[in-house]
Design a protein around this motif. Structure first.
Motif, PDB file in Angstrom:
ATOM      1  N   ALA A 174       0.832  -1.198   0.000  1.00  0.00           N
ATOM      2  CA  ALA A 174       0.000   0.000   0.000  1.00  0.00           C
ATOM      3  C   ALA A 174       0.870   1.252   0.000  1.00  0.00           C
ATOM      4  O   ALA A 174       0.590   2.234  -0.685  1.00  0.00           O
ATOM      5  N   GLU A 206       2.463   1.801  -3.424  1.00  0.00           N
ATOM      6  CA  GLU A 206       1.477   2.334  -4.365  1.00  0.00           C
ATOM      7  C   GLU A 206       1.270   3.832  -4.134  1.00  0.00           C
ATOM      8  O   GLU A 206       1.128   4.617  -5.063  1.00  0.00           O
ATOM      9  N   GLN A 207       1.252   4.211  -2.848  1.00  0.00           N
ATOM     10  CA  GLN A 207       0.979   5.612  -2.536  1.00  0.00           C
ATOM     11  C   GLN A 207       2.135   6.526  -2.898  1.00  0.00           C
ATOM     12  O   GLN A 207       1.930   7.699  -3.201  1.00  0.00           O
ATOM     13  N   ALA A 246       4.450   5.787  -5.253  1.00  0.00           N
ATOM     14  CA  ALA A 246       4.981   5.536  -6.599  1.00  0.00           C
ATOM     15  C   ALA A 246       4.768   6.745  -7.510  1.00  0.00           C
ATOM     16  O   ALA A 246       3.739   7.407  -7.452  1.00  0.00           O
TER      17      ALA A 246
END
Lengths: 603, 603
Positions: A453, A456-457, A459
């Motif tokens: 998570a 993803e945040q 990236a």
């Protein structure tokens, strides 16, 4: 820091890492003490189960021991194949992940982790039992002695691999030597009909001699095989050619293990030795073989050292596993970092702490710990072997059919072990292990999903544009004019931009005084005086910062806090309490950046 | 935070402070419960000493009680003079500091602080004793009950002065009422010759009836006078005219105290009541007067409430004293700050914690705590009175000779009390108090000398020149390219100046990858790749920063750390361990300033 350096030595350059590789002699000492030391309690655990069916049932200890011997042989052959296939280290986790997928791999990893903790706890407990058999007056101090031993091993391991290897080689070989001497002399005495006048108390049966009881004694004896996987996990630590050296070492280890285990089982049966609460079977055997003289004490000391140092082997393997898991994102990332001495300090400390906890919880008693042991080991054995079976089926290659059969027999044998152990020991404690495996697997998964998570945040996408520079307003909260404050102003002025000193008006008189002082020393920085309806410095500052943020939605607000850094840490309680509150309150505000400018006190 | 609000209520504006002043009725409840509640144990403590010389010695309880009555009268008259002279609050510390100097003042402050802690502990223990006298099955839970009571009072006090005043007024008056009723009915029954068939066990003497023993019983009785100073410390809390209201309240308090104390002492002698381990003297008296019915239980409840709430009076006085000391630099500065509800939260919490500790340590037993009590009180009494004597000698003013005599008699009486108490109770625990006073005074002094050293070090001299602006180099340590890093770069670019991203080369492959990514997203900031001979990110960074500092001796180095701020605090263990190490290592470097740029995770 000085204490730490003295305890764990100087840091090493990473070019030195290659020299940290182990010779076969040292490697045998480090990696085999775990497996071999289990002879100190395996026979006793077998007898403890059989005696429930009375003295006559003891004869079954011989066939049970042969079953264990078969297990040792199968494991030796099948693990040699793993060593050659996985020269980078082929623990259950790696093999299962490679061939069976993520879920079995995590189960294997969890089983191994629990097993390492138990290795430390069981070996230490048994080592202290060897000591207290020789010196009964120490029996009541066994928990304290065990904890001290574990802490000692932790410190040794934090000093680095090679040094602890050297340190541990002599006692390991000494232990193997005296145990071998006892088995040898005992065998000769037995062969020449030397009869000991031992008349064991005839114990009445409390249970029937059922197949279940015999299987329970096999399960108890399986503890003899614990630790046989250690070499396959640590192939990387051997000198080149790693696989060959590791394989040879594994063979030597198994030979010693099998000889000592069978010898002790035979002698115990021959002399009719039965388990006692305050004296180990080995200790009784040694008294019968050597008499209670110098050799007896040498044997007890050797056994104790071997066991205590067996605990050490887990300290080499656990941090390796933790770091592999950490690199795959299943453990906190800091577990993957090298410590000062090229060893994984975090893993060492965690393992040590859990083992101490377990030893304390089970009151330093080997027999209470045993039902938890072996389950985890055999689960990881089975997963490794099953993984290898799958590997041969897919990869094939030369002689793959033979290899498939070898690992297939291994998988079947160890899988049978898991079924026997978990069915016979489930209510005695094995359920704890299954529960812990579940908890650990869930933990691994949730750590990974958190890291996923996060990545993803954070990236960056292909179409992400570098942001345009934004304006910055620097706020310096002050409550007086002194060198610490001026230092903060000095820092803020080091880069151009808008700077505002802000103070909260708590007392008209002192506010006026500070304003006059500011005119003289404030370096031309504007001073804003904030009202304080709630008599709260913090509240007024937060309100003001909120206003600034609202008014200009596209700026950074830097709060530069003049902080007094005391010369001694305990003086900290006399300072910066307000700064701490402010920092806590601002931590979660977007666009607010905190900067401490410390003023270092000299006294 | 929601829990805190619910427990302690909303913050108050400081303009509301005036309304927090207390009416006489409420003030009597808050300030007099301490003094009056001591009747619950004072008579019992006198009897406990006298009984050592056998049942016949009990007759001495009457003259001893008269001695205590004399003490109460003297204290009332002399403290009224202090109340008028010190309308801002005239505790021993203030009066002694004003008239005798710093050293006596600090001794007085230390004595008072210890006394407040003991007031809470003793009153709570005695209150629980009243409860367990009525319900013997609770006797074994007395420590837990006492601790719960103290925690309850802490929460009430954190809610603020007036609300706790209201909350405590009814039970205080209820307690005074039922005790008065018992004394009244008891006196009438005694007057009309109502004879109770109580035949006390004739106890044999274990000590001779010496003057020393009688003085010991006087010392024990002195506990009746504890708490009489509370009003003089808290004059500020009264409505205007403060002094007059306080003085009237003091008179009422002394009248109630004297009546109840003498009544109880007389009745106890009349009925031949002797102390028991598991039942208080008051409880025995109440059973004899009321029978074991509703009135008996009402009296026990009233006594308990009065005592438990007596503990509360210390919670009003202790934080006041701590804040006065803090303002003079003898206590940590944060003790001087108002809490949310205009009360001194820090002081309340510290007092509560120490009282809990003491109660726990002495197993909730009143008699064990008593020898520590009273010493501190009487030392502060004496210092106050002596200070007033000195004041009249210097200040003179109208009727100064009369006033001098009044306070002189006060000083002599209370000074005599100190000598009697400390000589008779020294080995029973009074030595602890003397030791603690010494420790506290040393602590006060070292805190003050630390603050003095700090203010000397930060003071600006007349010839101090505002510093010239220095250059600033901004370093951003990175180990990858992501939004958190770009955010840090974004922040660093908000003010012009030299910015360098730095990364440590741990792995050639990933270093090359990051360099390519940097070229795309790095906003034109230069990326410096540092070698890593020791495989230590931290070590390489520190070396580099050291080099920069050496090369340019007149710059600031700002280290901007991209930090990931998790959505939940417990995720913190998975992040920023390296940042924390870096910050710790840089904390004591001059000219290095740390700035965290948090990246807030949403999940």
């Amino acid at each position: 820091m000085v204490l730490k350096r003295w305890l764990v030595g100087d840091p090493l350059k990473s070019t030195q890492a290659a020299h940290e590789r182990l010779s076969k002699t040292i490697a045998l000492a480090i990696f085999s003490s775990n497996a071999i030391s289990s002879v100190a309690y395996a026979t006793e655990e077998i007898l403890l189960v059989l005696i429930l069916a009375g003295t006559a049932a003891i004869v079954w200890s011989i066939p049970v021991s042969f079953a264990i011997l078969f297990l040792i042989v199968v494991l030796t052959i099948s693990y040699r194949q793993i060593i050659y296939e996985y020269p980078q280290g082929g623990g259950a986790y790696v093999v299962a992940r490679n061939n069976l997928g993520e879920q079995p791999a995590l189960i294997g990893a969890a089983a191994l982790m629990i097993d390492y903790v138990l290795t430390v706890a069981v070996s230490t407990a048994a080592g202290i039992a060897a000591l207290t058999s020789a010196i009964p007056s120490l029996f009541e101090h066994r928990v304290a002695l065990g904890l001290s031993a574990i802490i000692f091993i932790i410190v040794m391991n934090l000093r680095g691999v090679r040094e602890s290897g050297k340190f541990f080689a002599f006692p390991t070989y000494f232990g193997i030597g005296v145990l071998g001497l006892m088995v040898g002399i005992g065998m000769i005495q037995a062969f020449f009909g030397h009869s000991v006048s031992l008349s064991p108390d005839h114990q009445t049966a409390v249970e029937d001699l059922t197949l279940f009881l015999i299987l329970r004694s096999v399960a108890a004896g399986c503890t003899a095989a614990t630790g046989m996987e250690v070499i396959s996990n640590g192939v990387k630590a051997f000198r080149q050619p790693e696989s060959q050296n590791a394989s040879t070492t594994m063979f030597h280890m198994s030979l010693i293990l099998a000889t000592l285990f069978m010898g002790i089982s035979f002698l115990a049966y021959h002399y009719g030795v039965l388990p006692k609460i305050d004296e180990t079977v080995i200790s009784q055997l040694a008294r019968l073989t050597f008499g209670t003289g110098a050799l007896y004490y040498a044997l007890q000391a050797g056994t104790m050292l071997l066991l205590i140092l067996a605990a050490n082997s887990a300290f080499a393997a656990f941090p390796q596993l933790a770091s592999i898991l950490a690199r795959d994102g299943f453990m906190p990332r800091q577990m993957a970092t090298f410590g000062d001495r090229l060893v994984f300090s975090n893993g060492i400390i965690i393992l040590g702490v859990f083992a101490c906890f377990l030893l304390f919880l089970f009151n330093g008693d080997t027999h209470s710990l045993i039902p938890l042991y072996a389950v985890g080991v055999f689960i990881s054995f089975t997963l490794s072997q099953a993984g290898m079976v799958r590997r041969w089926l897919i990869k094939k290659g030369p002689h793959w059919r033979t290899k498939l059969i070898v690992n297939g027999v291994g998988a079947a044998t160890t899988g049978g072990g898991v079924i026997i152990i978990s069915s016979t020991k489930f209510i005695h404690g094995a359920w704890i292990v299954f529960l812990l495996i579940l908890v650990l697997v869930l933990m691994f998964r949730s750590i990974r999903s958190h890291y996923k998570a996060v990545s993803e945040q954070v990236a960056l996408t292909r179409d992400h544009r570098p942001p345009l520079p934004r304006r910055n307003i620097v706020l310096i909260p002050i409550n007086g004019v002194n060198k610490a404050v001026i230092r903060a102003v000095d820092y803020a002025r080091s880069r151009p931009g808008e700077i505002r000193a802000v103070m909260v008006d708590m007392d008209t008189e002192s506010t006026a005084r500070i304003q006059i002082q500011w005119a003289q020393w404030g370096c031309g920085v504007n001073l804003f005086v904030l009202p304080s309806p709630y008599r709260s410095v913090l509240g007024s500052l937060l309100d003001y910062i909120e206003q600034v943020l609202e008014k200009e939605p596209d700026i950074w607000v830097t709060v530069v806090i003049p902080e007094i850094l005391p010369a001694h840490w305990w003086q900290g309680i006399l300072h910066n309490q307000r700064a701490l509150l402010l920092k806590t309150a601002l931590l979660f505000k977007e666009r607010v950046i905190l900067t401490d400018v410390p003023f270092h006190l000299k006294r």
